[in-house]
Scaffold this active site. Sequence first.
Site, short mmCIF file in Angstrom:
data_model
loop_
_atom_site.label_atom_id
_atom_site.label_comp_id
_atom_site.label_asym_id
_atom_site.label_seq_id
_atom_site.Cartn_x
_atom_site.Cartn_y
_atom_site.Cartn_z
N LYS A 44 0.83 -1.16 -0.06
CA LYS A 44 0.02 -0.05 0.25
C LYS A 44 0.93 1.43 -0.02
CE LYS A 44 -3.49 -2.83 2.11
NZ LYS A 44 -4.69 -2.82 3.12
N GLU B 146 -9.69 -0.44 -1.29
CA GLU B 146 -9.23 0.95 -1.06
C GLU B 146 -9.30 1.68 -2.21
OE1 GLU B 146 -5.76 -0.25 0.89
OE2 GLU B 146 -6.67 -1.18 2.51
N GLY C 211 -7.11 -4.67 7.74
CA GLY C 211 -6.41 -4.17 8.73
C GLY C 211 -6.90 -4.14 10.15
N HIS D 68 -8.79 -3.03 -5.75
CA HIS D 68 -8.58 -3.30 -4.49
C HIS D 68 -9.81 -2.39 -3.68
CE1 HIS D 68 -7.05 -2.82 -0.19
NE2 HIS D 68 -6.46 -4.09 -0.59
N SER E 245 -6.21 -9.26 7.29
CA SER E 245 -5.44 -9.59 8.66
C SER E 245 -5.03 -11.00 8.56
CB SER E 245 -6.62 -9.59 9.65
OG SER E 245 -7.17 -8.06 9.71
N GLU F 208 -11.14 -10.46 -0.52
CA GLU F 208 -10.81 -9.62 0.61
C GLU F 208 -12.04 -8.81 1.30
OE1 GLU F 208 -6.33 -8.18 0.43
OE2 GLU F 208 -7.77 -6.81 -0.27
P1 13P Z 1 -4.23 -6.47 5.87
O1 13P Z 1 -3.49 -7.63 5.95
O2 13P Z 1 -3.51 -5.32 6.69
O3 13P Z 1 -5.75 -6.58 6.70
O4 13P Z 1 -4.32 -6.00 4.42
C1 13P Z 1 -5.21 -6.71 3.56
C2 13P Z 1 -5.10 -6.04 2.23
O5 13P Z 1 -5.97 -4.97 1.87
C3 13P Z 1 -4.31 -6.63 1.12
O6 13P Z 1 -4.73 -6.11 0.01
#
Ligand code: 13P
Length: 253
Positions: free
Chosen positions: A11, A100, A175, A98, A215, A169
């Site tokens: 990220k 995000e 996170g 993704h 996570s 995901e």
């Molecule tokens: P985390 O492993 O920090 O939960 O993030 C997952 C993620 O968004 C990977 O693309």
Amino acid sequence: MTEKYLIANWKMQLDKEQAIQQASLLAKLLSEEKISKDLRVVLCPDFIALSEVADIIKGSKIALGAQDGFYEEAGAFTSQVSMRQIKEAACQFVILGHSERRKLGESDEIINKKIKAALEQGLVPIVCVGETFDERKEGQQDLVIMHQIYEALKNIKPKPDQKIIIAYEPVWVIGTGQAIGIADAFYAASLIQQSLLDSLPDHDKKYCGVIYGGSVNSSNINDFVDLPNIQGALVGNASLDAQEFFTIIKKIK
Ligand code: 13P
């Protein structure tokens, strides 16, 4: 898919110096370790760190991926980076869709165009799907996942041996330190496999894979990768530290 994938999504978390340090340490740790020949380890740094990380991992057991890419090949598109440029930067993989990015307004249509462009450049798209907390609360998760896959893969015609990875995901566990339950992951992966079959009926399923993200850490990685329908993981926070990511890698037999 016979291979397993451990993909680090860094990220926007590391500055360039940190990215160089973590990539160097991981390459060193892996050079001293025998890992499964079917395991592919992929680092996806931010665009700024891409070329330094590419130099560091050249000749190592690590492959390179980008966190996004644009669908046009070249032109007046301020701030965008094309799939061709990503390819030139030595990437073999690209994360697309993704959550995000979806949160910032990326639509299914744009993701679809990006997948097409990535495949045209011979990149392996890692397409992220998953429901939000509210969607799950309302029992909409299956519909959301199926819709995201159908839209993402609409009119996509990969070459016979091109790989496509879908990363499940669940947005609400990213996170948080608390991954989804194993039964839920298994169920979602089955649904994704079926949706892949429906979307790409002519594509050999040995070139399609489902991985889990949200996570993941060294304590829970085996819960997911040991499932028969999950071929790996997309790792955020736990991939930022080379030692922890290496511990995850060592858990894959
Ligand atoms: P985390 O492993 O920090 O939960 O993030 C997952 C993620 O968004 C990977 O693309």
